[in-house]
Motif scaffolding. Sequence first.
Motif, PDB file in Angstrom:
ATOM      1  N   VAL A  77       3.042  -7.963   0.224  1.00  0.00           N
ATOM      2  CA  VAL A  77       2.277  -8.934  -0.527  1.00  0.00           C
ATOM      3  C   VAL A  77       1.008  -8.231  -0.965  1.00  0.00           C
ATOM      4  O   VAL A  77       0.315  -7.620  -0.163  1.00  0.00           O
ATOM      5  CB  VAL A  77       1.930 -10.177   0.330  1.00  0.00           C
ATOM      6  N   ASN A  78       0.700  -8.328  -2.233  1.00  0.00           N
ATOM      7  CA  ASN A  78      -0.442  -7.605  -2.759  1.00  0.00           C
ATOM      8  C   ASN A  78      -1.337  -8.549  -3.550  1.00  0.00           C
ATOM      9  O   ASN A  78      -1.411  -8.479  -4.757  1.00  0.00           O
ATOM     10  CB  ASN A  78       0.037  -6.468  -3.680  1.00  0.00           C
ATOM     11  N   ASP A  79      -2.026  -9.431  -2.880  1.00  0.00           N
ATOM     12  CA  ASP A  79      -2.981 -10.253  -3.602  1.00  0.00           C
ATOM     13  C   ASP A  79      -4.303 -10.275  -2.847  1.00  0.00           C
ATOM     14  O   ASP A  79      -4.379 -10.056  -1.653  1.00  0.00           O
ATOM     15  CB  ASP A  79      -2.454 -11.649  -3.909  1.00  0.00           C
ATOM     16  N   ILE A  80      -5.345 -10.559  -3.568  1.00  0.00           N
ATOM     17  CA  ILE A  80      -6.704 -10.490  -3.042  1.00  0.00           C
ATOM     18  C   ILE A  80      -6.925 -11.504  -1.920  1.00  0.00           C
ATOM     19  O   ILE A  80      -7.576 -11.193  -0.919  1.00  0.00           O
ATOM     20  CB  ILE A  80      -7.722 -10.707  -4.186  1.00  0.00           C
ATOM     21  N   GLN A  81      -6.376 -12.708  -2.067  1.00  0.00           N
ATOM     22  CA  GLN A  81      -6.589 -13.753  -1.071  1.00  0.00           C
ATOM     23  C   GLN A  81      -6.108 -13.310   0.315  1.00  0.00           C
ATOM     24  O   GLN A  81      -6.801 -13.498   1.310  1.00  0.00           O
ATOM     25  CB  GLN A  81      -5.873 -15.031  -1.495  1.00  0.00           C
ATOM     26  N   HIS A  82      -4.932 -12.702   0.387  1.00  0.00           N
ATOM     27  CA  HIS A  82      -4.407 -12.251   1.675  1.00  0.00           C
ATOM     28  C   HIS A  82      -5.209 -11.078   2.221  1.00  0.00           C
ATOM     29  O   HIS A  82      -5.463 -10.988   3.419  1.00  0.00           O
ATOM     30  CB  HIS A  82      -2.924 -11.883   1.543  1.00  0.00           C
ATOM     31  N   GLN A  83      -5.616 -10.176   1.352  1.00  0.00           N
ATOM     32  CA  GLN A  83      -6.421  -9.038   1.801  1.00  0.00           C
ATOM     33  C   GLN A  83      -7.755  -9.503   2.372  1.00  0.00           C
ATOM     34  O   GLN A  83      -8.200  -9.007   3.410  1.00  0.00           O
ATOM     35  CB  GLN A  83      -6.649  -8.064   0.647  1.00  0.00           C
ATOM     36  N   GLU A  84      -8.386 -10.478   1.724  1.00  0.00           N
ATOM     37  CA  GLU A  84      -9.657 -11.009   2.214  1.00  0.00           C
ATOM     38  C   GLU A  84      -9.479 -11.702   3.557  1.00  0.00           C
ATOM     39  O   GLU A  84     -10.310 -11.566   4.461  1.00  0.00           O
ATOM     40  CB  GLU A  84     -10.251 -11.966   1.189  1.00  0.00           C
ATOM     41  N   ARG A  85      -8.384 -12.438   3.715  1.00  0.00           N
ATOM     42  CA  ARG A  85      -8.124 -13.147   4.980  1.00  0.00           C
ATOM     43  C   ARG A  85      -7.911 -12.153   6.117  1.00  0.00           C
ATOM     44  O   ARG A  85      -8.425 -12.342   7.217  1.00  0.00           O
ATOM     45  CB  ARG A  85      -6.906 -14.065   4.821  1.00  0.00           C
ATOM     46  N   VAL A  86      -7.172 -11.103   5.859  1.00  0.00           N
ATOM     47  CA  VAL A  86      -6.960 -10.073   6.885  1.00  0.00           C
ATOM     48  C   VAL A  86      -8.283  -9.424   7.247  1.00  0.00           C
ATOM     49  O   VAL A  86      -8.577  -9.183   8.429  1.00  0.00           O
ATOM     50  CB  VAL A  86      -5.922  -9.020   6.402  1.00  0.00           C
ATOM     51  N   ASP A  87      -9.119  -9.130   6.258  1.00  0.00           N
ATOM     52  CA  ASP A  87     -10.437  -8.546   6.531  1.00  0.00           C
ATOM     53  C   ASP A  87     -11.281  -9.463   7.406  1.00  0.00           C
ATOM     54  O   ASP A  87     -11.965  -9.006   8.332  1.00  0.00           O
ATOM     55  CB  ASP A  87     -11.178  -8.240   5.225  1.00  0.00           C
ATOM     56  N   GLU A  88     -11.229 -10.770   7.141  1.00  0.00           N
ATOM     57  CA  GLU A  88     -11.967 -11.734   7.947  1.00  0.00           C
ATOM     58  C   GLU A  88     -11.491 -11.710   9.395  1.00  0.00           C
ATOM     59  O   GLU A  88     -12.295 -11.733  10.333  1.00  0.00           O
ATOM     60  CB  GLU A  88     -11.800 -13.142   7.385  1.00  0.00           C
ATOM     61  N   ILE A  89     -10.195 -11.686   9.588  1.00  0.00           N
ATOM     62  CA  ILE A  89      -9.628 -11.671  10.946  1.00  0.00           C
ATOM     63  C   ILE A  89     -10.036 -10.415  11.686  1.00  0.00           C
ATOM     64  O   ILE A  89     -10.427 -10.456  12.850  1.00  0.00           O
ATOM     65  CB  ILE A  89      -8.092 -11.817  10.887  1.00  0.00           C
ATOM     66  N   VAL A  90      -9.989  -9.276  11.003  1.00  0.00           N
ATOM     67  CA  VAL A  90     -10.366  -8.009  11.639  1.00  0.00           C
ATOM     68  C   VAL A  90     -11.849  -8.001  11.974  1.00  0.00           C
ATOM     69  O   VAL A  90     -12.254  -7.549  13.050  1.00  0.00           O
ATOM     70  CB  VAL A  90      -9.988  -6.809  10.733  1.00  0.00           C
ATOM     71  N   GLN A  91     -12.693  -8.519  11.085  1.00  0.00           N
ATOM     72  CA  GLN A  91     -14.136  -8.564  11.334  1.00  0.00           C
ATOM     73  C   GLN A  91     -14.464  -9.492  12.502  1.00  0.00           C
ATOM     74  O   GLN A  91     -15.385  -9.234  13.268  1.00  0.00           O
ATOM     75  CB  GLN A  91     -14.887  -9.004  10.073  1.00  0.00           C
ATOM     76  N   ALA A  92     -13.698 -10.588  12.647  1.00  0.00           N
ATOM     77  CA  ALA A  92     -13.937 -11.540  13.722  1.00  0.00           C
ATOM     78  C   ALA A  92     -13.545 -10.973  15.083  1.00  0.00           C
ATOM     79  O   ALA A  92     -14.157 -11.289  16.096  1.00  0.00           O
ATOM     80  CB  ALA A  92     -13.174 -12.830  13.456  1.00  0.00           C
ATOM     81  N   ASN A  93     -12.538 -10.132  15.126  1.00  0.00           N
ATOM     82  CA  ASN A  93     -12.069  -9.563  16.380  1.00  0.00           C
ATOM     83  C   ASN A  93     -11.956  -8.059  16.194  1.00  0.00           C
ATOM     84  O   ASN A  93     -10.985  -7.555  15.652  1.00  0.00           O
ATOM     85  CB  ASN A  93     -10.711 -10.169  16.773  1.00  0.00           C
ATOM     86  N   ARG A  94     -12.920  -7.312  16.657  1.00  0.00           N
ATOM     87  CA  ARG A  94     -12.999  -5.866  16.440  1.00  0.00           C
ATOM     88  C   ARG A  94     -11.902  -5.085  17.181  1.00  0.00           C
ATOM     89  O   ARG A  94     -11.696  -3.911  16.922  1.00  0.00           O
ATOM     90  CB  ARG A  94     -14.361  -5.313  16.849  1.00  0.00           C
ATOM     91  N   ARG A  95     -11.191  -5.713  18.111  1.00  0.00           N
ATOM     92  CA  ARG A  95     -10.122  -5.007  18.816  1.00  0.00           C
ATOM     93  C   ARG A  95      -8.879  -4.850  17.962  1.00  0.00           C
ATOM     94  O   ARG A  95      -8.013  -4.034  18.238  1.00  0.00           O
ATOM     95  CB  ARG A  95      -9.774  -5.737  20.117  1.00  0.00           C
ATOM     96  N   ILE A  96      -8.780  -5.638  16.871  1.00  0.00           N
ATOM     97  CA  ILE A  96      -7.648  -5.532  15.957  1.00  0.00           C
ATOM     98  C   ILE A  96      -7.870  -4.326  15.064  1.00  0.00           C
ATOM     99  O   ILE A  96      -8.936  -4.132  14.507  1.00  0.00           O
ATOM    100  CB  ILE A  96      -7.497  -6.803  15.100  1.00  0.00           C
ATOM    101  N   LYS A  97      -6.851  -3.497  14.931  1.00  0.00           N
ATOM    102  CA  LYS A  97      -6.938  -2.324  14.073  1.00  0.00           C
ATOM    103  C   LYS A  97      -5.982  -2.479  12.915  1.00  0.00           C
ATOM    104  O   LYS A  97      -4.904  -3.023  13.046  1.00  0.00           O
ATOM    105  CB  LYS A  97      -6.598  -1.060  14.858  1.00  0.00           C
ATOM    106  N   VAL A  98      -6.383  -1.976  11.779  1.00  0.00           N
ATOM    107  CA  VAL A  98      -5.559  -2.068  10.572  1.00  0.00           C
ATOM    108  C   VAL A  98      -4.541  -0.962  10.569  1.00  0.00           C
ATOM    109  O   VAL A  98      -4.722   0.108  10.962  1.00  0.00           O
ATOM    110  CB  VAL A  98      -6.421  -1.993   9.301  1.00  0.00           C
TER     111      VAL A  98
END
Length: 98
Positions: A77-98
């Motif tokens: 999936v390549n859309d901005i909305q999903h990328q922004e949501r994933v970034d939010e989740i990663v920023q909220a929990n720093r133990r998650i790695k991309v």
Amino acid sequence: MATSSTLDLRLKQRAVIEFLTLEKATPIDIHRRMKIVYGETCVDVSTVRRWSKELAGTSPTETDLHDKARCGRLNTVNDIQHQERVDEIVQANRRIKV
């Protein structure tokens, strides 16, 4: 996940298999010859056997080398909305790695 260059390479290899199958080469000989040219990126011998079997009874004008469309879930999936949501989740929990 396969990239477009990987798909292009598989398409080229499938064309080679079609050509050599029409010349009555055996799948193992086709694989040996392809292994010399493609090295580690060569498809497996079982794939050569399967494609040779599929192509054996067809004429070159009837053959479609491209994969047929399949139903099911998309791989990417390549859309901005999903990328922004994933970034939010990663920023909220720093133990998650991309």
